[in-house]
Design an enzyme around this catalytic site. Structure first.
Site, PDB file in Angstrom:
ATOM      1  N   GLY A  58     -10.871  -1.580   2.917  1.00  0.00           N
ATOM      2  CA  GLY A  58     -10.087  -1.387   4.129  1.00  0.00           C
ATOM      3  C   GLY A  58     -10.087   0.058   4.584  1.00  0.00           C
ATOM      4  CB  THR A 115       0.440   0.863   5.253  1.00  0.00           C
ATOM      5  OG1 THR A 115       0.509  -0.463   4.681  1.00  0.00           O
ATOM      6  CG2 THR A 115       1.724   1.121   6.028  1.00  0.00           C
ATOM      7  N   GLY A 116      -1.530  -1.265   6.780  1.00  0.00           N
ATOM      8  CA  GLY A 116      -1.553  -2.415   7.686  1.00  0.00           C
ATOM      9  C   GLY A 116      -2.914  -3.065   7.721  1.00  0.00           C
ATOM     10  CB  SER A 117      -4.520  -5.271  10.279  1.00  0.00           C
ATOM     11  OG  SER A 117      -3.249  -5.450  10.843  1.00  0.00           O
ATOM     12  N   GLY A 118      -6.228  -3.328   7.820  1.00  0.00           N
ATOM     13  CA  GLY A 118      -7.205  -2.259   7.619  1.00  0.00           C
ATOM     14  C   GLY A 118      -8.358  -2.283   8.601  1.00  0.00           C
ATOM     15  NE  ARG A 150     -10.393  -5.523   3.751  1.00  0.00           N
ATOM     16  CZ  ARG A 150      -9.277  -4.797   3.736  1.00  0.00           C
ATOM     17  NH1 ARG A 150      -8.817  -4.316   2.606  1.00  0.00           N
ATOM     18  NH2 ARG A 150      -8.621  -4.561   4.845  1.00  0.00           N
ATOM     19  CB  THR A 193      -0.881  -0.013   1.266  1.00  0.00           C
ATOM     20  OG1 THR A 193      -1.844  -1.056   1.129  1.00  0.00           O
ATOM     21  CG2 THR A 193      -1.602   1.307   1.483  1.00  0.00           C
TER      22      THR A 193
END
Ligand code: ASP
Length: 312
Positions: A208, A229-232, A206, A178
Site C-alpha cells: 500500500g 492511513t486509509g485506502s492505500g 500487494r 496502521t
C-alpha cells in the site's frame, strides 16, 4: 531571555489508523487499550523531544511502541494476508536532508520501522522488500522475531471474516490500526514515519501507500511532515503525503487547508482515511473522512490530547 523562551519547542502527532470506529460500537478493549497505546507512544516520543533529541528518534521511538502493541495493525498485531501470513511495511523520512528509508513485505523483523531507519542510515538505498529486507536486518543486528510473534487471535478472526465474504468491497478489508508519527524537534527539523501490516486478506505481494515515500509518508523542513492511513491504493494515486507538503511549500497553504483539500479529493475518488501533519513552524493537526481515527498530539506547551471518534 526568559526561561520560557529557552525551553525547547517541539510538537509530536501520532495516529493509530482510521476506520469505522463509532462510539459504543468499538469493543472496550479497543477503546481503552487503543488510548493507552497512543499515550505510551506519545510519551516515548515526548521524552526524546523534551530532552532536546531529534524528531527522527522521536518518531521511531513512538512507532516502536505501537508496533509492539497488539491493538494496532503494525508489527505485533498486524493483519493477515490471504495465505495466512503477516507481511509488514514501514517508512521513515528526515525532513532536514530528505533522506528516507522504507521496507515492504517484512516477515521476521520485530520492529519494521527500525529496519527502515537502518536502510536510511546504513545503506545507499531507500526501499528494500521481502526476504532481502529481512536479510539486511540480520546483517545489521536488528532484532528478529519468529513469524508467530506477530499473530493475534483477533486478526485471525478478521481474516476468516474476509475469506467468508470474498465479494465484499475491497475497502471493507480496511481494518483500523496502521500507525504513524510526525514531529518537529527543538532544532527546527521535522520527520515522518509510518508502519503497517497493510490490508487483511491482501494477495500477490500487494503493497500500500504506507512505505511509499510521497504517498503515505513524507517530510521536508521547508514545509511539513505527513503520515497517512486509509485506502492505500487511493493514497498512492493521489500522492497524498508529498502533495500536502508541496501545497504548503509552494502555494503557502496552511497545513489544515492542504490536509482538508487532499481528504476532499480522497472522498471524491471514493477513498477513506486520514492524515496527520506537523508544520516546520510547530503547528500540528489531522484530517480524516472516516467515523474515527486513533490520534494524539503533544507540544512543548500543551498537555497530551488523545482521541478516537470524530466528535472528540
Ligand atoms: N494505508 C494502509 C495500506 O493501504 C492501510 C491502512 O492505513 O489502514 O496498506
Amino acid at each position: 531571555m526568559t526561561a520560557a523562551a529557552d525551553a525547547p519547542r517541539w510538537t509530536i502527532v501520532i495516529h493509530g489508523g482510521s476506520g469505522s470506529m463509532r462510539r459504543g460500537h468499538l469493543p472496550d478493549d479497543y477503546d481503552a487499550g487503543g488510548r493507552a497505546g497512543l499515550k505510551a507512544a506519545l510519551d516515548a516520543g515526548t521524552a526524546i523531544l523534551a530532552g532536546g533529541g531529534t524528531a527522527l528518534d522521536a518518531v521511531e521511538a513512538a512507532i516502536r511502541v505501537l508496533e509492539d502493541d497488539p491493538h494496532f495493525n503494525a508489527g505485533r498485531g498486524s493483519v493477515f494476508t490471504a495465505e495466512g501470513r503477516i507481511e509488514c511495511d514501514a517508512a521513515i523520512m528526515d525532513g532536514a536532508t530528505r533522506n528516507a528509508g522504507a521496507v515492504a513485505g517484512v516477515r521476521t523483523t520485530r520492529n519494521p520501522i527500525t529496519l527502515a531507519r537502518a536502510v536510511m542510515d546504513q545503506s545507499h538505498h531507500v526501499f528494500l522488500a521481502g526476504t532481502g529486507a529481512d536479510g539486511f536486518a540480520r546483517a545489521h543486528d536488528i532484532e528478529a522475531a519468529d513469524p508467530a510473534w506477530f499473530e493475534t487471535a483477533e486478526r485471525r478472526r478478521q481474516l476468516d471474516e474476509i475469506l467468508a465474504n470474498p465479494d465484499a468491497p475491497f475497502d471493507s478489508a480496511m481494518k483500523y490500526g496502521t500507525v504513524g508519527a510526525v514531529a518537529l524537534d527543538s532544532h527546527g527539523h521535522v520527520a515522518a514515519a509510518t508502519s503497517t501490516g497493510g490490508l487483511t486478506g491482501k494477495k500477490w505481494g500487494r503493497v500500500g501507500d504506507s512505505p511509499l515515500i510521497g504517498a503515505g509518508t513524507y517530510a521536508d523542513d521547508r514545509a511539513c511532515a505527513v503520515s497517512c492511513t486509509g485506502s492505500g491504493e487511493m493514497f498512492i494515486r493521489l500522492g497524498v503525503a508529498h502533495e500536502i507538503t508541496a501545497r504548503v511549500r509552494l502555494a503557502g497553504e496552511s497545513i489544515e487547508d492542504a490536509a482538508d483539500e487532499l481528504i476532499a479529493e480522497l472522498t471524491e475518488m471514493g477513498g477513506k482515511g486520514g492524515v496527520i501533519v506537523v508544520s516546520a513552524d510547530g503547528s500540528g493537526g489531522w484530517a480524516f473522512n472516516t467515523p474515527g481515527m486513533y490520534r494524539a498530539i503533544a507540544t512543548h506547551d500543551s498537555p497530551p490530547e488523545i482521541a478516537i471518534y470524530s466528535d472528540e
